[in-house]
Design a protein around this motif. Sequence first.
Motif, PDB file in Angstrom:
ATOM      1  N   TRP A   1       0.832  -1.200   0.000  1.00 31.48           N
ATOM      2  CA  TRP A   1       0.000   0.000   0.000  1.00 31.48           C
ATOM      3  C   TRP A   1       0.871   1.256   0.000  1.00 31.48           C
ATOM      4  O   TRP A   1       1.921   1.291   0.642  1.00 31.48           O
ATOM      5  CB  TRP A   1      -0.894   0.047   1.230  1.00 31.48           C
ATOM      6  CG  TRP A   1      -2.110  -0.827   1.176  1.00 31.48           C
ATOM      7  CD1 TRP A   1      -2.264  -2.047   1.769  1.00 31.48           C
ATOM      8  CD2 TRP A   1      -3.348  -0.548   0.509  1.00 31.48           C
ATOM      9  NE1 TRP A   1      -3.511  -2.544   1.510  1.00 31.48           N
ATOM     10  CE2 TRP A   1      -4.210  -1.639   0.746  1.00 31.48           C
ATOM     11  CE3 TRP A   1      -3.808   0.523  -0.251  1.00 31.48           C
ATOM     12  CZ2 TRP A   1      -5.501  -1.696   0.247  1.00 31.48           C
ATOM     13  CZ3 TRP A   1      -5.099   0.468  -0.755  1.00 31.48           C
ATOM     14  CH2 TRP A   1      -5.935  -0.621  -0.515  1.00 31.48           C
ATOM     15  N   SER A   2       0.402   2.271  -0.701  1.00 26.06           N
ATOM     16  CA  SER A   2       1.014   3.587  -0.566  1.00 26.06           C
ATOM     17  C   SER A   2       0.616   4.162   0.793  1.00 26.06           C
ATOM     18  O   SER A   2      -0.490   3.898   1.281  1.00 26.06           O
ATOM     19  CB  SER A   2       0.526   4.518  -1.682  1.00 26.06           C
ATOM     20  OG  SER A   2       0.891   5.855  -1.416  1.00 26.06           O
ATOM     21  N   PRO A   3       1.484   4.940   1.439  1.00 25.72           N
ATOM     22  CA  PRO A   3       1.106   5.558   2.714  1.00 25.72           C
ATOM     23  C   PRO A   3      -0.141   6.439   2.633  1.00 25.72           C
ATOM     24  O   PRO A   3      -0.767   6.711   3.666  1.00 25.72           O
ATOM     25  CB  PRO A   3       2.346   6.391   3.075  1.00 25.72           C
ATOM     26  CG  PRO A   3       3.477   5.660   2.433  1.00 25.72           C
ATOM     27  CD  PRO A   3       2.918   5.151   1.140  1.00 25.72           C
ATOM     28  N   ASN A   4      -0.526   6.888   1.420  1.00 27.26           N
ATOM     29  CA  ASN A   4      -1.737   7.704   1.316  1.00 27.26           C
ATOM     30  C   ASN A   4      -3.016   6.863   1.334  1.00 27.26           C
ATOM     31  O   ASN A   4      -4.126   7.417   1.316  1.00 27.26           O
ATOM     32  CB  ASN A   4      -1.701   8.573   0.055  1.00 27.26           C
ATOM     33  CG  ASN A   4      -1.690   7.744  -1.229  1.00 27.26           C
ATOM     34  OD1 ASN A   4      -2.023   6.559  -1.237  1.00 27.26           O
ATOM     35  ND2 ASN A   4      -1.300   8.375  -2.331  1.00 27.26           N
ATOM     36  N   SER A   5      -2.898   5.526   1.338  1.00 27.80           N
ATOM     37  CA  SER A   5      -4.023   4.584   1.424  1.00 27.80           C
ATOM     38  C   SER A   5      -4.943   4.610   0.213  1.00 27.80           C
ATOM     39  O   SER A   5      -5.987   3.950   0.215  1.00 27.80           O
ATOM     40  CB  SER A   5      -4.862   4.836   2.691  1.00 27.80           C
ATOM     41  OG  SER A   5      -4.105   4.606   3.848  1.00 27.80           O
ATOM     42  N   ALA A   6      -4.611   5.376  -0.808  1.00 26.41           N
ATOM     43  CA  ALA A   6      -5.472   5.489  -1.985  1.00 26.41           C
ATOM     44  C   ALA A   6      -4.957   4.675  -3.160  1.00 26.41           C
ATOM     45  O   ALA A   6      -5.663   4.532  -4.166  1.00 26.41           O
ATOM     46  CB  ALA A   6      -5.612   6.949  -2.404  1.00 26.41           C
ATOM     47  N   GLU A   7      -3.757   4.125  -3.065  1.00 27.55           N
ATOM     48  CA  GLU A   7      -3.154   3.374  -4.158  1.00 27.55           C
ATOM     49  C   GLU A   7      -2.365   2.202  -3.591  1.00 27.55           C
ATOM     50  O   GLU A   7      -1.963   2.210  -2.413  1.00 27.55           O
ATOM     51  CB  GLU A   7      -2.203   4.254  -4.981  1.00 27.55           C
ATOM     52  CG  GLU A   7      -2.850   5.433  -5.664  1.00 27.55           C
ATOM     53  CD  GLU A   7      -1.835   6.327  -6.361  1.00 27.55           C
ATOM     54  OE1 GLU A   7      -2.240   7.112  -7.225  1.00 27.55           O
ATOM     55  OE2 GLU A   7      -0.634   6.228  -6.024  1.00 27.55           O
ATOM     56  N   PHE A   8      -2.135   1.215  -4.436  1.00 32.29           N
ATOM     57  CA  PHE A   8      -1.252   0.119  -4.063  1.00 32.29           C
ATOM     58  C   PHE A   8      -0.484  -0.338  -5.295  1.00 32.29           C
ATOM     59  O   PHE A   8      -0.953  -0.212  -6.433  1.00 32.29           O
ATOM     60  CB  PHE A   8      -2.010  -1.048  -3.422  1.00 32.29           C
ATOM     61  CG  PHE A   8      -3.107  -1.633  -4.272  1.00 32.29           C
ATOM     62  CD1 PHE A   8      -2.863  -2.701  -5.127  1.00 32.29           C
ATOM     63  CD2 PHE A   8      -4.398  -1.129  -4.194  1.00 32.29           C
ATOM     64  CE1 PHE A   8      -3.876  -3.248  -5.896  1.00 32.29           C
ATOM     65  CE2 PHE A   8      -5.422  -1.675  -4.959  1.00 32.29           C
ATOM     66  CZ  PHE A   8      -5.170  -2.733  -5.808  1.00 32.29           C
ATOM     67  N   CYS A   9       0.722  -0.831  -5.054  1.00 31.90           N
ATOM     68  CA  CYS A   9       1.613  -1.276  -6.136  1.00 31.90           C
ATOM     69  C   CYS A   9       1.750  -2.789  -6.077  1.00 31.90           C
ATOM     70  O   CYS A   9       1.898  -3.362  -4.983  1.00 31.90           O
ATOM     71  CB  CYS A   9       2.986  -0.618  -6.007  1.00 31.90           C
ATOM     72  SG  CYS A   9       4.148  -1.093  -7.313  1.00 31.90           S
ATOM     73  N   VAL A  10       1.702  -3.431  -7.254  1.00 37.19           N
ATOM     74  CA  VAL A  10       1.822  -4.886  -7.344  1.00 37.19           C
ATOM     75  C   VAL A  10       2.949  -5.224  -8.317  1.00 37.19           C
ATOM     76  O   VAL A  10       3.041  -4.634  -9.395  1.00 37.19           O
ATOM     77  CB  VAL A  10       0.506  -5.534  -7.832  1.00 37.19           C
ATOM     78  CG1 VAL A  10       0.601  -7.053  -7.740  1.00 37.19           C
ATOM     79  CG2 VAL A  10      -0.676  -5.022  -7.025  1.00 37.19           C
TER      80      VAL A  10
END
Length: 590
Positions: free
Chosen positions: A281-290
């Motif tokens: 998860w990104s620390p902004n909780s709005a995105e995630f990287c896979v």
Amino acid sequence: MAPPTPLLAVRGSEGLYMVNGPPLFTENTAFQRESGKNSKVFAFSKDGSLFAWCNGEQVNIVNVTSHEVLRSFDQPKTVCLEFSPKSNVLVTWQPYTTSKDGGAGVPNLQLFDVNTGKFLKSFIQKKMQNWCPCWSDDESICARSVNNELHFFENNNFSTIANKLHLQKVTDFVISPGDQPTKVAVYVPGSKGAPSFVRLYQYPNFGGPQSALANKSFFKADKVTMLWNSKATAVLVIASTEVDKTGASYYGEQNLHYIATNGESAVVQLPKNGPIYDATWSPNSAEFCVVYGFMPAKATIFNLKCDPVFDFGTGPHNAAYYSPQGHILVLAGFGNLNGQLDVWDVKNYKLISKPQASDSTYFAWCPDGEHIVTATCSPRLRVGNGYKIWHYTGPVLYKYEVQQNAELWQVAWQPFLDGVFPAKAVTYAVPSKAPNDEPKAAQAYRPPALRNKPVTSSKLHEDEPPQNMRSKNGDKPLSKTALKNQRKHEAKKVAKQEARAEGSQEVTPASPVQNASQNAAPSITSGDPEVDKKIKNLKKKLKAIEQLKDQAATGKQLEKNQVCLFIYYSVIGDALHSTLKVLKCTISTL
């Protein structure tokens, strides 16, 4: 006020000590070094104010600022220890052993009050996996798994079980981060044809499936990894099987699921087949990287609708690390990969640097969001142990290698609470204070006859560029249709170039049989069935001669009848060519 300087704790056969972080890189002499090889484990508290370690005789706790020893506990066999989120409780674990007469062993999981030094509670915890109890961030709730049940304690009162969540064969759970209300994600594996499922509950509403915030069932899951975002609004679930029944992957099969606390759920559609190496998860909780797919792997950022936001293309990656502030993302390739680090500015989706951290077994961001530590630790690798501190723009600022026959076991940054180090503007160049002596990539062997000729690509798979580098002007990413048309155009261009190259090559003289077969290729009709029949038979015999010659040339053992035919056809071959020629001439004059 200037931000503090993070410390780096180092543990190995040379002892346990602390190093001042950037820009000093000197040993912190205020912390008394533990010499010898007896230091088994260490841990910082969540806010970095306390430091605990076991030296083989006892567990000590010191104040990181004053370096005053606050507490000591008689736990010489401790191999795991952890602080509760607010540093009120210290948990220690030692391997579980039974008595010589076969009776039950003594409790091996111990809880101590850090403030008073008082012993709080002990439990039997046989396995090291998931050994530590889980707290909510405010320590109002603590939970541990016991025989298909989750036992919840409140306000660090471990004498009474405040609540229970009973689910048949529950094997894993994760408590949400952040403030109240606290949520719990639980996993139950499938059995006897029933699917596995993950449910989200809000503590203490454990009435059953109807009281769950969300529920997601799925097959193909021997184990799962559950990841809450920092705002506790959604969970990523990586479901894995030990064996891929299709045989496509040695590492089993993985699927990625998204579950939100509002009840929404989805399977994250990944454009490339293959394993899922990492999801974060990104620390902004709005995105995630896979990071996923057969090598070279792809890396993609998704939003909360599970739609792709940015595609980083393919490369030698199997891990992703966001900076604590979330403004930089590192795509890394460790393990059996070459240690390449792709550092990205995720606000502008611009590549910052591509340093090489070969043979690294550990990676961690410094809390300041500007520096990185990579380390080669034993027992994962016993050669070349040491650590390096990098700036995210690429240069190595400090490098340490252990002495010969020594080992490095563990390194870790001193953590800090969010907000202590605000995000700074991303830069793309910084002066290096230490030479980057990373070995250059080994060049492929080229025979002497090819060394003065242009190098051609020999990759099994061409790397796919990042999304914003696929258009010619680089301003706008290409659509799927435009990208497909571009690939077709490039393929046609390559085919034309190959055709020209083949046309320019010297043509070797053809054999008589080849000439005869090529001349006989056009359809010849005389109008007379008998003549056409003779032409057809001649073609068959010429083809048989060609096949037998090919088989003989490749060294294939011919049967006796084939040898006789081969000799016969070789003797009458010229006569056959002459006959075919006469027939063609006769037909042409008709």
